[in-house]
Write a protein that holds these residues in place. Structure first.
Motif, PDB file in Angstrom:
ATOM      1  N   LYS A 239       0.542  -1.060   0.197  1.00  0.00           N
ATOM      2  CA  LYS A 239      -0.084   0.013   0.246  1.00  0.00           C
ATOM      3  C   LYS A 239       0.837   1.355   0.284  1.00  0.00           C
ATOM      4  O   LYS A 239       1.997   1.423   0.754  1.00  0.00           O
ATOM      5  CB  LYS A 239      -0.886   0.511   1.381  1.00  0.00           C
ATOM      6  N   PRO A 240       0.400   2.555  -1.046  1.00  0.00           N
ATOM      7  CA  PRO A 240       0.831   3.195  -0.762  1.00  0.00           C
ATOM      8  C   PRO A 240       1.323   4.416   0.403  1.00  0.00           C
ATOM      9  O   PRO A 240       0.382   4.581   0.795  1.00  0.00           O
ATOM     10  CB  PRO A 240       1.142   3.792  -1.677  1.00  0.00           C
ATOM     11  N   TYR A 241       2.157   4.885   0.863  1.00  0.00           N
ATOM     12  CA  TYR A 241       1.935   5.850   1.883  1.00  0.00           C
ATOM     13  C   TYR A 241       2.654   7.000   1.247  1.00  0.00           C
ATOM     14  O   TYR A 241       3.285   7.913   1.053  1.00  0.00           O
ATOM     15  CB  TYR A 241       3.075   5.076   3.252  1.00  0.00           C
ATOM     16  N   LEU A 242       1.914   8.115   1.935  1.00  0.00           N
ATOM     17  CA  LEU A 242       1.986   9.477   1.805  1.00  0.00           C
ATOM     18  C   LEU A 242       3.267  10.183   2.364  1.00  0.00           C
ATOM     19  O   LEU A 242       3.037   9.901   3.808  1.00  0.00           O
ATOM     20  CB  LEU A 242       0.904  10.517   1.708  1.00  0.00           C
ATOM     21  N   GLU A 243       4.699  10.384   1.630  1.00  0.00           N
ATOM     22  CA  GLU A 243       5.444  10.717   2.488  1.00  0.00           C
ATOM     23  C   GLU A 243       6.259  12.084   2.097  1.00  0.00           C
ATOM     24  O   GLU A 243       6.436  12.361   1.040  1.00  0.00           O
ATOM     25  CB  GLU A 243       6.541   9.829   2.721  1.00  0.00           C
ATOM     26  N   ILE A 244       6.807  13.270   3.066  1.00  0.00           N
ATOM     27  CA  ILE A 244       7.140  14.223   2.038  1.00  0.00           C
ATOM     28  C   ILE A 244       9.081  14.246   2.190  1.00  0.00           C
ATOM     29  O   ILE A 244       8.827  14.013   3.934  1.00  0.00           O
ATOM     30  CB  ILE A 244       6.476  16.113   2.247  1.00  0.00           C
ATOM     31  N   TYR A 245       9.707  15.002   1.683  1.00  0.00           N
ATOM     32  CA  TYR A 245      11.159  14.676   2.309  1.00  0.00           C
ATOM     33  C   TYR A 245      11.562  15.848   1.677  1.00  0.00           C
ATOM     34  O   TYR A 245      11.714  16.616   0.119  1.00  0.00           O
ATOM     35  CB  TYR A 245      11.924  13.576   1.695  1.00  0.00           C
ATOM     36  N   ASP A 246      12.200  16.519   2.628  1.00  0.00           N
ATOM     37  CA  ASP A 246      12.817  18.619   2.420  1.00  0.00           C
ATOM     38  C   ASP A 246      14.208  17.938   1.852  1.00  0.00           C
ATOM     39  O   ASP A 246      15.640  17.323   2.674  1.00  0.00           O
ATOM     40  CB  ASP A 246      12.481  18.867   3.418  1.00  0.00           C
ATOM     41  N   LEU A 247      14.227  18.521   0.557  1.00  0.00           N
ATOM     42  CA  LEU A 247      15.569  18.371  -0.041  1.00  0.00           C
ATOM     43  C   LEU A 247      16.969  19.285  -0.734  1.00  0.00           C
ATOM     44  O   LEU A 247      17.314  19.231  -1.300  1.00  0.00           O
ATOM     45  CB  LEU A 247      16.009  17.790  -1.354  1.00  0.00           C
ATOM     46  N   GLY A 248      16.073  20.444   0.441  1.00  0.00           N
ATOM     47  CA  GLY A 248      17.038  22.132   0.443  1.00  0.00           C
ATOM     48  C   GLY A 248      16.636  22.722  -0.624  1.00  0.00           C
ATOM     49  O   GLY A 248      16.339  22.393  -1.651  1.00  0.00           O
ATOM     50  N   GLU A 249      18.222  22.776  -1.552  1.00  0.00           N
ATOM     51  CA  GLU A 249      18.397  23.480  -2.830  1.00  0.00           C
ATOM     52  C   GLU A 249      18.633  22.425  -3.881  1.00  0.00           C
ATOM     53  O   GLU A 249      18.510  23.185  -5.189  1.00  0.00           O
ATOM     54  CB  GLU A 249      19.370  23.995  -2.687  1.00  0.00           C
ATOM     55  N   VAL A 250      17.757  20.650  -4.212  1.00  0.00           N
ATOM     56  CA  VAL A 250      18.157  19.689  -4.723  1.00  0.00           C
ATOM     57  C   VAL A 250      17.245  19.784  -6.253  1.00  0.00           C
ATOM     58  O   VAL A 250      15.616  20.391  -5.177  1.00  0.00           O
ATOM     59  CB  VAL A 250      18.478  18.670  -4.247  1.00  0.00           C
ATOM     60  N   SER A 251      18.069  20.477  -7.108  1.00  0.00           N
ATOM     61  CA  SER A 251      16.428  20.495  -7.781  1.00  0.00           C
ATOM     62  C   SER A 251      14.988  19.847  -8.652  1.00  0.00           C
ATOM     63  O   SER A 251      15.961  17.977  -8.784  1.00  0.00           O
ATOM     64  CB  SER A 251      17.290  20.277  -9.941  1.00  0.00           C
ATOM     65  N   GLY A 252      14.474  19.660  -8.426  1.00  0.00           N
ATOM     66  CA  GLY A 252      13.275  18.824  -8.011  1.00  0.00           C
ATOM     67  C   GLY A 252      12.962  17.743  -8.603  1.00  0.00           C
ATOM     68  O   GLY A 252      12.982  16.338  -9.397  1.00  0.00           O
ATOM     69  N   PRO A 253      12.465  18.644 -10.691  1.00  0.00           N
ATOM     70  CA  PRO A 253      12.658  17.990 -11.712  1.00  0.00           C
ATOM     71  C   PRO A 253      13.857  16.904 -11.967  1.00  0.00           C
ATOM     72  O   PRO A 253      13.530  15.868 -12.384  1.00  0.00           O
ATOM     73  CB  PRO A 253      12.905  19.407 -13.209  1.00  0.00           C
ATOM     74  N   LYS A 254      15.227  17.124 -12.021  1.00  0.00           N
ATOM     75  CA  LYS A 254      16.283  15.935 -11.210  1.00  0.00           C
ATOM     76  C   LYS A 254      15.628  14.783 -10.323  1.00  0.00           C
ATOM     77  O   LYS A 254      16.114  13.674 -10.693  1.00  0.00           O
ATOM     78  CB  LYS A 254      17.573  17.088 -11.622  1.00  0.00           C
ATOM     79  N   THR A 255      15.850  15.920  -9.808  1.00  0.00           N
ATOM     80  CA  THR A 255      16.001  14.645  -8.950  1.00  0.00           C
ATOM     81  C   THR A 255      14.497  13.704  -9.004  1.00  0.00           C
ATOM     82  O   THR A 255      14.286  11.783  -8.874  1.00  0.00           O
ATOM     83  CB  THR A 255      15.088  14.859  -7.245  1.00  0.00           C
ATOM     84  N   LEU A 256      13.777  14.009  -9.226  1.00  0.00           N
ATOM     85  CA  LEU A 256      12.039  13.510  -9.702  1.00  0.00           C
ATOM     86  C   LEU A 256      12.975  12.319 -10.539  1.00  0.00           C
ATOM     87  O   LEU A 256      12.523  10.941 -10.296  1.00  0.00           O
ATOM     88  CB  LEU A 256      11.171  13.629 -10.621  1.00  0.00           C
ATOM     89  N   ALA A 274       1.413   1.747  -8.863  1.00  0.00           N
ATOM     90  CA  ALA A 274       0.902   3.066  -7.637  1.00  0.00           C
ATOM     91  C   ALA A 274       1.674   4.007  -6.988  1.00  0.00           C
ATOM     92  O   ALA A 274       0.498   4.800  -7.177  1.00  0.00           O
ATOM     93  CB  ALA A 274       0.235   2.001  -6.591  1.00  0.00           C
ATOM     94  N   GLY A 275       2.732   4.152  -7.513  1.00  0.00           N
ATOM     95  CA  GLY A 275       3.231   5.401  -6.837  1.00  0.00           C
ATOM     96  C   GLY A 275       2.979   6.697  -7.931  1.00  0.00           C
ATOM     97  O   GLY A 275       3.081   6.653  -8.683  1.00  0.00           O
ATOM     98  N   ARG A 276       2.909   7.218  -7.021  1.00  0.00           N
ATOM     99  CA  ARG A 276       2.968   8.823  -7.285  1.00  0.00           C
ATOM    100  C   ARG A 276       4.107  10.019  -6.635  1.00  0.00           C
ATOM    101  O   ARG A 276       4.330   9.728  -5.572  1.00  0.00           O
ATOM    102  CB  ARG A 276       2.213   9.697  -7.094  1.00  0.00           C
TER     103      ARG A 276
END
Length: 290
Positions: A239-256, A274-276
């Motif tokens: 089952k997917p769980y919602l989790e939020i990770y703070d990555l500072g100044e790491v580029s979001g799109p590249k990280t994804l 099922a993961g988003r």
């Protein structure tokens, strides 16, 4: 805040959907390298000194004088590689200004030398200030005992499970200076070996990258210990769980892209899973939501 290396560690172990306590990563320069039989007592002393916090006050001093000052503060031999500096068009008389307090010596040196494309390496019992180009050509080899981080798998026809370090090797190559490894036209190499103490990795790369690897492995072990304390029955692994990770100044799109491309690719929505995952920005901070 969970740092990038700890975040990668959590996902690599498949715990990215569990709650993970936030903690600041120790700087890579503080990570202790595994011992080496060929390392002299003087070199071990320098390695330890590079991880120790130091305060420096350098005002308009020449690079030569700054190195002498650090030599006195650190109580070990520090020298300028004059040939490498000449090739890099850096005059030893160039003026240095640096004020730092309570940071690892390695971080202080990085701050001082970065402006001139210089770096430090340990050679023959001496900490040498040289060009980044030369520093990147000096490889050291370390053996990392990682039996506790191996994926255990059963092999048909064999009575005992076999440790598989492939996923760990791939994670290191994907997250720690990816362009530095041989398969990306770099010079660093990783091999899996069987040591008396169990599975191990033999890694040949620069000292700086070794420090980053040591920090990542320390993060993985910390996450593994934390996950071991969780109640297994409290989580449905399917089952997917919602989790939020703070990555500072790491580029979001590249990280994804890095995450969905290398961490369980088939589990993400773009591959029918099922993961988003999203990247959101608030006051310049990149946040990843899974």
């Amino acid at each position: 805040m969970l740092g990038v290396s700890a975040f990668a560690a959590a996902l690599w172990f498949g715990w990215g959907f569990c709650h993970v306590a936030r903690a600041e990563d120790p700087p890579a320069s503080q990570a202790a390298l595994p011992p080496s039989v060929g390392e002299s007592p003087a070199e071990k002393k320098i390695e330890a000194a590079l991880r120790e916090p130091i305060s420096l006050d350098i005002d308009e001093s020449s690079l030569t004088d700054a190195v002498d000052y650090i030599k006195q503060k650190g109580d070990f031999e520090v020298r300028l590689d004059k040939n490498a500096l000449r090739d890099a068009a850096v005059d030893p008389s160039v003026l240095i200004t640096l004020h730092v307090k309570g940071i690892p010596l390695a971080s202080a040196l990085d701050e001082m030398l970065e402006e001139f494309d210089l770096a430090c390496v340990i050679q023959r019992d001496i900490l040498r200030i040289t060009s980044k180009e030369k520093a990147d050509s000096i490889l050291i080899t370390r053996v990392y005992p990682v039996a506790d981080l191996a994926h255990i798998e059963m092999v048909t026809g064999q009575p005992r499970p076999r440790p598989n370090l492939g996923p760990l090797m791939q994670m290191i190559e994907d997250t720690v200076q990816p362009d530095s490894w041989v398969h990306n036209s770099g010079v660093g190499a990783i091999k899996q070996v069987r040591a008396p103490s169990g599975a191990a990795l033999v890694i040949s790369t620069t000292r700086r990258i070794h420090s980053e690897i040591a920090a990542v492995l320390a993060d993985i072990r910390a996450v593994k210990q934390l996950a071991g304390a969780l109640e297994p029955q409290a989580f449905d692994q399917k089952k997917p769980y919602l989790e939020i990770y703070d990555l500072g100044e790491v580029s979001g799109p590249k990280t994804l892209k890095a995450i969905t491309g290398s961490i369980a690719p088939d589990t993400w929505s773009d591959k029918g899973g099922a993961g988003r995952i999203w990247a959101i920005s608030e006051k310049g901070m990149q946040t990843v939501v899974t």
